[in-house]
Design a protein around this motif. Sequence first.
Motif, PDB file in Angstrom:
ATOM      1  N   PRO A 255       0.747  -1.139  -0.172  1.00 53.05           N
ATOM      2  CA  PRO A 255      -0.010  -0.001   0.046  1.00 53.05           C
ATOM      3  C   PRO A 255       0.789   1.253   0.017  1.00 53.05           C
ATOM      4  CG  PRO A 255      -0.130  -0.901   2.206  1.00 53.05           C
ATOM      5  CD  PRO A 255       0.486  -1.991   0.995  1.00 53.05           C
ATOM      6  N   VAL A 256       2.009   1.231   0.580  1.00 53.66           N
ATOM      7  CA  VAL A 256       2.740   2.516   0.886  1.00 53.66           C
ATOM      8  C   VAL A 256       3.517   2.752  -0.644  1.00 53.66           C
ATOM      9  CG1 VAL A 256       5.195   3.361   1.577  1.00 53.66           C
ATOM     10  CG2 VAL A 256       3.482   2.119   3.205  1.00 53.66           C
ATOM     11  N   ALA A 257       3.602   1.682  -1.536  1.00 50.65           N
ATOM     12  CA  ALA A 257       4.281   1.905  -2.863  1.00 50.65           C
ATOM     13  C   ALA A 257       3.119   2.413  -3.697  1.00 50.65           C
ATOM     14  CB  ALA A 257       4.640   0.567  -3.246  1.00 50.65           C
ATOM     15  N   GLY A 258       1.837   1.961  -3.301  1.00 48.95           N
ATOM     16  CA  GLY A 258       0.888   2.601  -4.245  1.00 48.95           C
ATOM     17  C   GLY A 258       0.505   4.021  -3.831  1.00 48.95           C
ATOM     18  N   LEU A 259       0.797   4.448  -2.712  1.00 52.15           N
ATOM     19  CA  LEU A 259       0.761   5.989  -2.212  1.00 52.15           C
ATOM     20  C   LEU A 259       1.990   6.863  -2.981  1.00 52.15           C
ATOM     21  CD1 LEU A 259       0.142   6.034   1.434  1.00 52.15           C
ATOM     22  CD2 LEU A 259      -1.307   6.686  -0.410  1.00 52.15           C
ATOM     23  N   LEU A 260       2.996   6.162  -2.923  1.00 50.44           N
ATOM     24  CA  LEU A 260       4.349   6.605  -3.434  1.00 50.44           C
ATOM     25  C   LEU A 260       4.438   6.852  -5.022  1.00 50.44           C
ATOM     26  CD1 LEU A 260       6.932   8.101  -2.890  1.00 50.44           C
ATOM     27  CD2 LEU A 260       8.058   5.637  -2.899  1.00 50.44           C
ATOM     28  N   PHE A 261       4.020   5.670  -5.712  1.00 46.44           N
ATOM     29  CA  PHE A 261       4.506   5.520  -7.164  1.00 46.44           C
ATOM     30  C   PHE A 261       3.122   5.946  -7.915  1.00 46.44           C
ATOM     31  CE2 PHE A 261       7.598   2.479  -5.396  1.00 46.44           C
ATOM     32  CZ  PHE A 261       8.843   3.265  -5.644  1.00 46.44           C
ATOM     33  N   ILE A 262       1.920   5.600  -7.315  1.00 47.70           N
ATOM     34  CA  ILE A 262       0.648   5.603  -8.156  1.00 47.70           C
ATOM     35  C   ILE A 262       0.208   7.109  -7.738  1.00 47.70           C
ATOM     36  CG2 ILE A 262      -1.871   4.974  -8.571  1.00 47.70           C
ATOM     37  CD1 ILE A 262      -0.767   2.300  -8.284  1.00 47.70           C
ATOM     38  N   GLY A 263      -0.124   7.257  -6.251  1.00 43.46           N
ATOM     39  CA  GLY A 263      -0.452   8.688  -5.984  1.00 43.46           C
ATOM     40  C   GLY A 263       0.377   9.724  -6.129  1.00 43.46           C
ATOM     41  N   GLY A 264       1.624   9.791  -5.717  1.00 47.95           N
ATOM     42  CA  GLY A 264       2.532  10.791  -5.736  1.00 47.95           C
ATOM     43  C   GLY A 264       3.053  11.094  -7.158  1.00 47.95           C
ATOM     44  N   GLY A 265       3.350   9.844  -7.880  1.00 46.52           N
ATOM     45  CA  GLY A 265       4.007   9.851  -9.171  1.00 46.52           C
ATOM     46  C   GLY A 265       3.170   9.900 -10.528  1.00 46.52           C
ATOM     47  N   PHE A 266       2.356   8.898 -10.401  1.00 47.17           N
ATOM     48  CA  PHE A 266       1.461   8.891 -11.715  1.00 47.17           C
ATOM     49  C   PHE A 266       0.369   9.767 -11.428  1.00 47.17           C
ATOM     50  CE2 PHE A 266      -2.206   7.005 -13.862  1.00 47.17           C
ATOM     51  CZ  PHE A 266      -1.556   6.720 -14.953  1.00 47.17           C
ATOM     52  N   LEU A 267      -0.446   9.979 -10.521  1.00 48.22           N
ATOM     53  CA  LEU A 267      -1.601  10.926 -10.153  1.00 48.22           C
ATOM     54  C   LEU A 267      -1.178  12.243  -9.998  1.00 48.22           C
ATOM     55  CD1 LEU A 267      -4.133   8.603  -8.420  1.00 48.22           C
ATOM     56  CD2 LEU A 267      -4.147   9.074 -10.866  1.00 48.22           C
ATOM     57  N   GLY A 268      -0.005  12.364  -9.537  1.00 46.45           N
ATOM     58  CA  GLY A 268       0.499  13.935  -9.453  1.00 46.45           C
ATOM     59  C   GLY A 268       0.089  14.549  -7.917  1.00 46.45           C
ATOM     60  N   ALA A 269      -0.314  13.819  -7.216  1.00 41.69           N
ATOM     61  CA  ALA A 269      -0.472  14.083  -5.767  1.00 41.69           C
ATOM     62  C   ALA A 269       0.839  14.357  -5.030  1.00 41.69           C
ATOM     63  CB  ALA A 269      -1.650  13.113  -5.047  1.00 41.69           C
ATOM     64  N   GLY A 270       1.518  15.284  -5.153  1.00 45.58           N
ATOM     65  CA  GLY A 270       2.637  15.530  -4.520  1.00 45.58           C
ATOM     66  C   GLY A 270       2.806  15.525  -2.961  1.00 45.58           C
ATOM     67  N   THR A 271       1.588  15.988  -2.365  1.00 43.95           N
ATOM     68  CA  THR A 271       1.478  16.092  -0.896  1.00 43.95           C
ATOM     69  C   THR A 271       1.576  14.594  -0.252  1.00 43.95           C
ATOM     70  OG1 THR A 271      -0.696  16.036  -1.089  1.00 43.95           O
ATOM     71  CG2 THR A 271       0.369  18.239  -0.939  1.00 43.95           C
ATOM     72  N   LEU A 272       1.304  13.466  -1.109  1.00 39.23           N
ATOM     73  CA  LEU A 272       1.547  12.098  -0.597  1.00 39.23           C
ATOM     74  C   LEU A 272       2.950  11.685  -0.225  1.00 39.23           C
ATOM     75  CD1 LEU A 272      -1.304  10.329  -2.482  1.00 39.23           C
ATOM     76  CD2 LEU A 272      -1.456  11.089  -0.323  1.00 39.23           C
ATOM     77  N   ASN A 273       3.998  12.456  -1.133  1.00 40.06           N
ATOM     78  CA  ASN A 273       5.271  12.026  -1.134  1.00 40.06           C
ATOM     79  C   ASN A 273       5.844  12.190   0.297  1.00 40.06           C
ATOM     80  OD1 ASN A 273       5.364  11.213  -3.726  1.00 40.06           O
ATOM     81  ND2 ASN A 273       5.881  13.206  -4.550  1.00 40.06           N
ATOM     82  N   ASP A 274       5.338  13.271   0.798  1.00 40.45           N
ATOM     83  CA  ASP A 274       5.862  13.806   2.165  1.00 40.45           C
ATOM     84  C   ASP A 274       5.970  12.510   3.107  1.00 40.45           C
ATOM     85  OD1 ASP A 274       5.771  16.083   1.145  1.00 40.45           O
ATOM     86  OD2 ASP A 274       4.195  16.771   2.161  1.00 40.45           O
ATOM     87  N   ILE A 275       4.891  11.807   3.212  1.00 39.14           N
ATOM     88  CA  ILE A 275       5.041  10.486   4.153  1.00 39.14           C
ATOM     89  C   ILE A 275       5.147   9.253   3.793  1.00 39.14           C
ATOM     90  CG2 ILE A 275       2.263  10.367   3.630  1.00 39.14           C
ATOM     91  CD1 ILE A 275       2.380   9.800   6.883  1.00 39.14           C
ATOM     92  N   SER A 276       4.825   9.072   2.095  1.00 37.63           N
ATOM     93  CA  SER A 276       5.126   7.901   1.598  1.00 37.63           C
ATOM     94  C   SER A 276       6.455   7.542   1.158  1.00 37.63           C
ATOM     95  CB  SER A 276       4.343   7.827   0.287  1.00 37.63           C
ATOM     96  OG  SER A 276       4.678   8.718  -0.662  1.00 37.63           O
ATOM     97  N   LEU A 277       7.380   8.510   0.836  1.00 35.42           N
ATOM     98  CA  LEU A 277       8.644   8.005   0.708  1.00 35.42           C
ATOM     99  C   LEU A 277       9.509   7.861   1.964  1.00 35.42           C
ATOM    100  CD1 LEU A 277      10.967   8.063  -1.119  1.00 35.42           C
ATOM    101  CD2 LEU A 277      11.704  10.184  -0.409  1.00 35.42           C
ATOM    102  N   SER A 278       9.093   8.501   3.262  1.00 44.40           N
ATOM    103  CA  SER A 278       9.723   7.911   4.408  1.00 44.40           C
ATOM    104  C   SER A 278       9.394   6.511   4.908  1.00 44.40           C
ATOM    105  CB  SER A 278       9.250   9.053   5.490  1.00 44.40           C
ATOM    106  OG  SER A 278       8.139   9.046   5.815  1.00 44.40           O
ATOM    107  N   LEU A 279       7.867   6.206   4.660  1.00 46.14           N
ATOM    108  CA  LEU A 279       7.384   4.965   4.976  1.00 46.14           C
ATOM    109  C   LEU A 279       7.996   3.609   3.925  1.00 46.14           C
ATOM    110  CD1 LEU A 279       3.744   5.944   5.558  1.00 46.14           C
ATOM    111  CD2 LEU A 279       5.254   5.067   7.376  1.00 46.14           C
ATOM    112  N   PHE A 280       8.178   4.216   2.961  1.00 41.90           N
ATOM    113  CA  PHE A 280       8.708   3.101   1.937  1.00 41.90           C
ATOM    114  C   PHE A 280       9.950   2.957   2.249  1.00 41.90           C
ATOM    115  CE2 PHE A 280      10.475   1.584  -2.002  1.00 41.90           C
ATOM    116  CZ  PHE A 280       9.530   0.543  -2.361  1.00 41.90           C
ATOM    117  N   VAL A 281      10.990   3.766   2.316  1.00 37.29           N
ATOM    118  CA  VAL A 281      12.450   3.648   2.370  1.00 37.29           C
ATOM    119  C   VAL A 281      12.588   3.023   3.992  1.00 37.29           C
ATOM    120  CG1 VAL A 281      14.564   4.599   2.545  1.00 37.29           C
ATOM    121  CG2 VAL A 281      12.951   5.536   0.999  1.00 37.29           C
ATOM    122  N   GLY A 282      11.888   3.551   5.189  1.00 35.14           N
ATOM    123  CA  GLY A 282      12.126   3.095   6.386  1.00 35.14           C
ATOM    124  C   GLY A 282      11.463   1.729   6.514  1.00 35.14           C
TER     125      GLY A 282
END
Length: 370
Positions: A255-282
């Motif tokens: 689900p975190v990858a969905g937020l980061l790559f689909i929500g933040g990347g494909f759909l352009g919801a940049g505000t999701l990157n703030d939390i999704s990248l830290s979750l994915f890498v962490g």
Amino acid sequence: MSKLGNLGARLHRGEISYDFIGKRKIWYGISILITITAIVGLAVRGLNMGIDFQGGAVFTTPKTSVSVSQAETYAEDASGHDAVVQKLGTGGLRIQIAGMDTEKSDATKAQLAKDMKVDSESIAADLVGPSWGDQIANKAWEGLAIFMVLVVIYLAIAFEWRMAVAALVALIHDITITTGIYALVGFEVTPGTIIGLLTILGYSLYDTVVVFDSLKEQTKDITKQTRFTYSDIANRSINGTLVRSINTTVVALLPVAGLLFIGGGFLGAGTLNDISLSLFVGLAAGAYSSIFIATPLVADLKEAEPQMKALRKRVLAKRAQAAAEEEMAETRVGGPEEPDDAAPAVVGPRNQPSSPRNRGGRGRPSGKRR
């Protein structure tokens, strides 16, 4: 049962295993290399702190045909500061300008409306003072420090101080890698990022405690046996919980990858990157550190104890004795073979061919015949 389930059952029973502890120097080297890269990224590029930490203004525009690069140019010309522009799903733009006070924000808003050819009243403006941002940053650091202290105290009581030290090193390892990735990628650090960091620290700690609990259970009365060293049992603990760790990590990452790559990347919801990248890498770093850093480090610390050193000597001596006895047994069973054409062995004195007994009949003593 699936193949992965069969593999997990065999690992748990000890039928197969991978020597994680024996190859710990490789994992240490990889972690040191990644950590150095993260530190260099932090030193060279630094973190892109959001306006919540350094103060500034956020302007949200209605749907517009102005591109992101054009909006950045307009915002920097109007404010005299660097601007970060993100495309929203509604078609509007989110323009962040750091270091701006209230008086200048009104003039910047009016100039942006003029350049972008939109109504000034349709642009929403949010202002954050620098003092409030400093308070947020200080509270975040205080919360992180309190979390670390409580973790060390809990693990020292529930397990032992060596496990607490190993878990602390693993947590610092995860934080360093995650913040280094943020510096290298250039994503903005917001309060959502801090929430993500605290979340992944809790997950990493959970994964580590699962292995430690298995290790604690299997090392009871370890000095009363001579079959396994502490490192052997630590390796069995990792293998026994390996499939479980992989499953939980994959399920959490999807689900975190969905937020980061689909929500933040494909759909352009940049505000999701703030939390999704830290979750994915962490999450990925936490799973790695619990297996390759925390448990091997505990094994190193425990093997330095005098009683564990004595146990290792006894175990190795017993293994050497068993190997020697097995080699001797193989030597006796598989000794040199007799050639097929060899003469049969003769037991006792050989009969001379010139003896009368060897010519047939019963021999008589020599002398005159009566």
